[in-house]
Design a protein around this motif. Sequence first.
Motif, PDB file in Angstrom:
ATOM      1  N   SER A 465       0.451  -1.221  -0.241  1.00 21.57           N
ATOM      2  CA  SER A 465      -0.195  -0.205  -0.236  1.00 21.57           C
ATOM      3  C   SER A 465       1.053   1.575  -0.274  1.00 21.57           C
ATOM      4  CB  SER A 465      -0.746  -0.223   1.500  1.00 21.57           C
ATOM      5  OG  SER A 465      -1.984  -1.305   1.847  1.00 21.57           O
ATOM      6  N   TYR A 466       2.191   0.797   0.624  1.00 23.59           N
ATOM      7  CA  TYR A 466       2.675   2.077   1.015  1.00 23.59           C
ATOM      8  C   TYR A 466       4.076   2.462   0.439  1.00 23.59           C
ATOM      9  CZ  TYR A 466      -0.865   2.928   4.807  1.00 23.59           C
ATOM     10  OH  TYR A 466      -2.490   2.535   5.225  1.00 23.59           O
ATOM     11  N   LEU A 467       4.863   1.240   0.069  1.00 31.80           N
ATOM     12  CA  LEU A 467       5.942   1.259   0.113  1.00 31.80           C
ATOM     13  C   LEU A 467       6.807   0.913  -1.488  1.00 31.80           C
ATOM     14  CD1 LEU A 467       8.119   0.101   3.429  1.00 31.80           C
ATOM     15  CD2 LEU A 467       6.825   1.835   2.529  1.00 31.80           C
ATOM     16  N   THR A 468       5.895   0.773  -2.127  1.00 28.70           N
ATOM     17  CA  THR A 468       5.999  -0.185  -3.275  1.00 28.70           C
ATOM     18  C   THR A 468       6.205   0.431  -4.512  1.00 28.70           C
ATOM     19  OG1 THR A 468       5.329  -1.999  -2.323  1.00 28.70           O
ATOM     20  CG2 THR A 468       5.690  -2.535  -4.376  1.00 28.70           C
ATOM     21  N   THR A 469       4.886   1.384  -4.949  1.00 26.47           N
ATOM     22  CA  THR A 469       4.549   1.938  -5.638  1.00 26.47           C
ATOM     23  C   THR A 469       5.955   3.608  -6.148  1.00 26.47           C
ATOM     24  OG1 THR A 469       2.341   2.334  -5.021  1.00 26.47           O
ATOM     25  CG2 THR A 469       3.137   3.583  -7.627  1.00 26.47           C
ATOM     26  N   PHE A 470       6.160   3.820  -5.287  1.00 22.13           N
ATOM     27  CA  PHE A 470       8.218   4.280  -5.226  1.00 22.13           C
ATOM     28  C   PHE A 470       9.091   4.048  -4.173  1.00 22.13           C
ATOM     29  CE2 PHE A 470       3.402   7.412  -5.326  1.00 22.13           C
ATOM     30  CZ  PHE A 470       4.223   7.571  -6.379  1.00 22.13           C
ATOM     31  N   PRO A 471       9.637   3.176  -4.740  1.00 28.10           N
ATOM     32  CA  PRO A 471      10.644   2.435  -3.828  1.00 28.10           C
ATOM     33  C   PRO A 471      11.707   3.507  -3.178  1.00 28.10           C
ATOM     34  CG  PRO A 471      11.028   1.178  -5.883  1.00 28.10           C
ATOM     35  CD  PRO A 471       9.854   2.341  -6.485  1.00 28.10           C
ATOM     36  N   GLY A 472      11.761   3.876  -2.223  1.00 27.23           N
ATOM     37  CA  GLY A 472      12.614   5.138  -1.336  1.00 27.23           C
ATOM     38  C   GLY A 472      11.370   6.179  -0.466  1.00 27.23           C
ATOM     39  N   TYR A 473      10.387   5.347  -0.915  1.00 33.25           N
ATOM     40  CA  TYR A 473       9.188   6.747  -0.790  1.00 33.25           C
ATOM     41  C   TYR A 473       7.970   5.722   0.109  1.00 33.25           C
ATOM     42  CZ  TYR A 473      11.800  10.236  -3.594  1.00 33.25           C
ATOM     43  OH  TYR A 473      12.397  11.021  -4.742  1.00 33.25           O
TER      44      TYR A 473
END
Length: 629
Positions: A465-473
């Motif tokens: 939900s939170y960490l996969t779409t934009f790695p490092g964010y």
Amino acid sequence: MSYRDVYAAWQADPEGYWMDAARAIDWVEPPSKALFDGNAPLYEWYADGRVNTCWNAVDRHVEAGRGAQVAIIHDSPVTGTIHKITYAELRNRVARLAGALAAKGVGKGDRVIIYMPMVPEALEAMLACARLGAIHSVVFGGFAANELAVRIDDAQPKCIIAASCGIEPGRIVHYKPLLDGALDQAEHRPDFCVIFQREEEVARLEEGRDVDWHAFQYGVAEADCVPVEGNHPAYILYTSGTTGQPKGVVRPTAGHLVALNWTMKAIYNVSPGEVFWAASDVGWVVGHSYICYAPLIHGNTTIVFEGKPVGTPDAGTFWRVISDHRVTSFFTAPTAFRAIKREDPAGELVKDYDLSSLRALYLAGERADPDTIQWAERVLNVPVYDHWWQTETGYTIAGNPAGIEALPVKLGSPTVPMPGYDVQILDEAGQPLPRGELGAIAVKLPLPPGTLPTLWNAEERFRKSYLTTFPGYYETGDAGMIDEDGYLYIMARTDDVINVAGHRLSTGAMEEVLAAHPDVAECAVIGVTDQLKGQLPMGFVCLNKGAVVSQEEVTQDCITLVRDQIGPVAAFKLVAVVDRLPKTRSGKILRATMVKICDSQEFKMPATIDDPAILDEIRAAVQPLGYGG
Ligand code: COA
Ligand code: AMP
């Protein structure tokens, strides 16, 4: 120091910055360092410290000589009562309640569900859990039994603490029957339930399972504060995600203490001893952070207000509370002000009260429209600060740090990122966008102390939900932009979450409910604009071929289903029965286009639309509901 200096100091040395902030907290054992990044991208703060939240929120103020200061004011226009509890009384009440819970086997790490209206006992239940290191999960009273059952099965509580009833204008909310209904539906069985009997409705207790709040405390020994590790979960708060299964946001103990304490001066600009009021509900994150924990941790007086901005008894009730209790800093949702403005457009009722104690108004929970901000500034004659945050963070991501430096307000912007938050606007590929360009709002990892380290029992879901779409964010789920001066603008959600009167709801969850109707073949729920509540859910249903039910019947069924399954708080009252839904050629429902049609906004015809003619059908279907005109 200016805001820029403080933000730069954090950027230059985050470790030093957060160790410094941690000094304001009483530790049983201080942490050796602030950030624990050995398991990145999952982060923890102050993990090897040992601390107790209840000690910091209650006992330490008594020890420091503040015992006679009022900790909680219960102001309840719906029952016509005002009741004050000092820090010393609060300590005794919480220690005794914790003792009674401990005597029945509740201890560190056990979950306790709290299902209570706006009464001080709700805060006492939260603090008693914190005293024992038990993990509470407060469930908002406007949810239906089914939502409570889902949370019971996920959190697996050892005990449930509930009130017999809540009071909404014009009706009693029967908490106990809702609890009984939820326990019938849930698979998990708590060991026992504690029922706080209110005068307005005395509930029937079930032998062997339910105990009376007062009776079960009789003769028990008080419990001491149990030290817990810094990363021990303080609470779980369920919030809406994309599906009907809510996300259990986990709040870590030590980061929560440090961060919330920091916000009271830096953002809300109050000193210990002053009266702080957040007009929200303990069932939401604003209630957790700013009715219960932050004001108490910081040694302020907090107000538990059991009423509505209008109708209890009138649109002057907020002003009465501010004046009676000498509130210095006031926090609520823009919807509340829109409701007041609608009843008293000229702000005449303000004149009846002495609001000289008030220094500022803080708005959050939904977009603060410029009209509402300007109206509030005019009638209250104090600065109005919008600030942006989420259940996941537990406190401000972007705001106006009035206690550090009050920055010029720009209407439509919640101002600037707080220290700890490196906010970036990203394109679809995850690349930072230039100033002024619209994109997904993301926060560079690690998030600061107090923010969610994971989801309860759902680490994979957390990552996805939170960490996969934009790695490092961290993906916030909001879209927006940052202007040339570094001011942030929050424009829309990028997922299925809508915001109804400051309440966060999932259209996906409502679709799951409608899809279960036997005559419904297909459905979509979107959020349409509403002048009062910001957004309202609107359902579109396509009936099965050959369904014999009338449109009126199915509409009423759908409304009842959502109210029964999700709760009255969903305010689901708009349903359009349509032959088909607009889709792309690959079958994706064009929800964003439907929103534009309903809100009478211009839109570009989606290139991938299967059949543009359906859009006219949608417009025709929503016009009788007062939309799409
Ligand atoms: N327990 C049980 N039911 C509740 C409830 C609770 N704690 N809170 C709300 N409800 C019910 C209401 O009774 C209403 O039911 P109804 O359909 O039978 O009338 C329904 O849920 C919707 O409630 P609400 O969103 O409060 O709408 P409203 O029309 O009753 O009042 C406002 C409108 C603007 C006055 C109200 O929404 C409000 O005060 N908003 C501020 C929100 C806020 O503080 N949000 C917290 C985030 S900071
Ligand atoms: P909740 O988790 O209930 O606090 O809801 C969080 C969401 O509410 C955010 O992701 C935003 O979409 C919205 N929100 C909260 N505060 C603001 C604000 N000040 N301006 C715009 N949107 C907001």
